[in-house]
Structures are given as C-alpha cells and as structure tokens.
Design a protein around this motif. Sequence first.
Motif, PDB file in Angstrom:
ATOM      1  N   ASP A 252       0.796  -1.164   0.255  1.00  0.00           N
ATOM      2  CA  ASP A 252      -0.056  -0.087   0.110  1.00  0.00           C
ATOM      3  C   ASP A 252       0.853   1.368   0.059  1.00  0.00           C
ATOM      4  O   ASP A 252       1.823   1.442   0.678  1.00  0.00           O
ATOM      5  CB  ASP A 252      -1.038  -0.072   1.275  1.00  0.00           C
ATOM      6  CG  ASP A 252      -2.111   1.190   1.155  1.00  0.00           C
ATOM      7  OD1 ASP A 252      -3.107   1.106   0.434  1.00  0.00           O
ATOM      8  OD2 ASP A 252      -1.763   1.987   1.822  1.00  0.00           O
ATOM      9  N   LYS A 253       0.662   2.337  -0.872  1.00  0.00           N
ATOM     10  CA  LYS A 253       1.312   3.267  -1.272  1.00  0.00           C
ATOM     11  C   LYS A 253       1.561   4.328   0.101  1.00  0.00           C
ATOM     12  O   LYS A 253       2.616   4.781   0.494  1.00  0.00           O
ATOM     13  CB  LYS A 253       0.977   4.122  -2.224  1.00  0.00           C
ATOM     14  CG  LYS A 253       1.674   5.510  -2.529  1.00  0.00           C
ATOM     15  CD  LYS A 253       1.031   6.132  -3.883  1.00  0.00           C
ATOM     16  CE  LYS A 253       1.954   7.299  -4.039  1.00  0.00           C
ATOM     17  NZ  LYS A 253       1.354   8.170  -5.200  1.00  0.00           N
ATOM     18  N   LYS A 254       0.195   4.359   0.799  1.00  0.00           N
ATOM     19  CA  LYS A 254       0.090   5.305   2.033  1.00  0.00           C
ATOM     20  C   LYS A 254       1.076   4.574   3.111  1.00  0.00           C
ATOM     21  O   LYS A 254       2.083   5.482   3.769  1.00  0.00           O
ATOM     22  CB  LYS A 254      -1.214   5.447   2.397  1.00  0.00           C
ATOM     23  CG  LYS A 254      -1.944   6.616   1.660  1.00  0.00           C
ATOM     24  CD  LYS A 254      -3.241   6.911   2.170  1.00  0.00           C
ATOM     25  CE  LYS A 254      -4.045   8.052   1.846  1.00  0.00           C
ATOM     26  NZ  LYS A 254      -5.162   8.612   2.462  1.00  0.00           N
TER      27      LYS A 254
ATOM     28  N   GLU B 242       4.750   5.148   2.437  1.00  0.00           N
ATOM     29  CA  GLU B 242       5.204   6.291   2.706  1.00  0.00           C
ATOM     30  C   GLU B 242       5.157   6.900   4.273  1.00  0.00           C
ATOM     31  O   GLU B 242       6.232   7.290   4.739  1.00  0.00           O
ATOM     32  CB  GLU B 242       4.176   7.473   2.219  1.00  0.00           C
ATOM     33  CG  GLU B 242       4.112   7.550   0.509  1.00  0.00           C
ATOM     34  CD  GLU B 242       3.027   8.300   0.022  1.00  0.00           C
ATOM     35  OE1 GLU B 242       2.145   8.777   0.793  1.00  0.00           O
ATOM     36  OE2 GLU B 242       3.098   8.541  -1.289  1.00  0.00           O
ATOM     37  N   THR B 243       4.415   6.342   4.823  1.00  0.00           N
ATOM     38  CA  THR B 243       4.435   6.691   6.445  1.00  0.00           C
ATOM     39  C   THR B 243       5.761   5.729   7.021  1.00  0.00           C
ATOM     40  O   THR B 243       6.340   6.300   7.761  1.00  0.00           O
ATOM     41  CB  THR B 243       2.984   5.764   6.980  1.00  0.00           C
ATOM     42  OG1 THR B 243       2.024   6.732   6.556  1.00  0.00           O
ATOM     43  CG2 THR B 243       3.275   6.072   8.586  1.00  0.00           C
TER      44      THR B 243
ATOM     45  N   GLN C  79      -3.166   5.649  10.866  1.00  0.00           N
ATOM     46  CA  GLN C  79      -3.191   6.019   9.303  1.00  0.00           C
ATOM     47  C   GLN C  79      -4.007   5.019   8.560  1.00  0.00           C
ATOM     48  O   GLN C  79      -4.170   3.866   8.897  1.00  0.00           O
ATOM     49  CB  GLN C  79      -1.528   5.522   8.681  1.00  0.00           C
ATOM     50  CG  GLN C  79      -0.519   6.152   9.481  1.00  0.00           C
ATOM     51  CD  GLN C  79      -0.434   7.785   9.203  1.00  0.00           C
ATOM     52  OE1 GLN C  79      -0.626   8.311   8.008  1.00  0.00           O
ATOM     53  NE2 GLN C  79      -0.192   8.432  10.084  1.00  0.00           N
TER      54      GLN C  79
ATOM     55  N   ASN D  36      -5.164   3.125   5.060  1.00  0.00           N
ATOM     56  CA  ASN D  36      -4.650   2.679   3.720  1.00  0.00           C
ATOM     57  C   ASN D  36      -5.261   3.403   2.558  1.00  0.00           C
ATOM     58  O   ASN D  36      -5.964   4.082   2.786  1.00  0.00           O
ATOM     59  CB  ASN D  36      -4.748   1.133   3.734  1.00  0.00           C
ATOM     60  CG  ASN D  36      -6.130   0.742   3.507  1.00  0.00           C
ATOM     61  OD1 ASN D  36      -7.067   1.449   3.621  1.00  0.00           O
ATOM     62  ND2 ASN D  36      -6.367  -0.544   3.322  1.00  0.00           N
ATOM     63  N   SER D  37      -4.681   3.107   1.416  1.00  0.00           N
ATOM     64  CA  SER D  37      -5.082   3.646   0.162  1.00  0.00           C
ATOM     65  C   SER D  37      -6.507   3.737  -0.060  1.00  0.00           C
ATOM     66  O   SER D  37      -7.098   4.483  -0.447  1.00  0.00           O
ATOM     67  CB  SER D  37      -4.274   3.581  -1.118  1.00  0.00           C
ATOM     68  OG  SER D  37      -2.953   3.663  -0.724  1.00  0.00           O
TER      69      SER D  37
END
Length: 161
Positions: free
Chosen positions: A97-99, A102-103, A122, A124-125
């Motif tokens: 997952d992109k988010k 990044e985290t 957070q 997820n996308s």
Amino acid sequence: MKKFLSAASLIIVIIHLQSCDFSKRIDTSAAVKEMKMRQVKRILPQDITNKADTWGQEIQALIENPKNQISLDSIAKKFQVKIQSGDAENLKKLHKDKKILETLDALAYSQSLQQDIPPSIQKNSQGDSLYYLFIDKKSKVVLVGFSKSQIILNIDKPFIK
C-alpha cells in the motif's frame, strides 16, 4: 331541550370514558428507552478513528507492559487485529500500500534522526483499514492493522441484533 342536550352530552362523555381502558397504559419512560436502544446509530468516520486509537493504546499498553507474557499472536487474536513488528525497512517489504509505505519511510527517516515519534493512526489507500503505528521500547516499529468493518461491529456491540 337544554337539559336533554346536557344529559345526552354527559351520557356520551361517560360512555367514551368507559371505553378507554386505563389499565393498559404504557410506561413512557421504558418505551423511550426501548426506542433509543433500537434506534439506528450513525457511525461517523471520526468514531471509527477514535475507536481504533483507543484499541491501539490498549494494545500498546499490553505490548509495552514488562509483566506481559502474552505473545503478539495472542494479542492479535484477542483484539481481532493484525500486528507486525520490526524495522521500518523490513515492514516495507511486507506492504504494498502506497500510503503505508510512505508512512514507514517517514518513520525510518525520523528514527535515523533519533526524533521522538508519537503513536499515530493511518488509513490505507483504499480506506478500508486503519493502522495504529508506534515505536516500542526496543525501537521497533509496531504496526497494528484494524479492519473498518471489525471496528464498526465492535463500536456498539450491545445494540447490534
């Protein structure tokens, strides 16, 4: 004629009052409570986030308790969540997952600068899961994954039939 109308009115009122059965009155306070219990609840995104944060703090307290002898797998089963622990770089290999990637990059960078990192929530996308992230006492990143549907089921469990 007036006596007849007043007598007829009186008879109608008496018949009407006798037709009312006051023995079957409903307790309105109990009825109001029952209606509130059966009321459809609206769960806001903030409610879901707050519940994930509360559970995340409970899980964090369990994990960081030195007297705790429970494994991460047992905690994950108890709370019906997914728990992963390790370096941010190793956790990046487990996620696509992109988010979340990044985290984890941001956490790795903050750890390299030896910054104090508070716990965070957070998404997820796709937005169907929430993650509670914190750094444990061994400087490992702990990622606790919550399914939104599981959170919704447990927010108001006593009222769900």
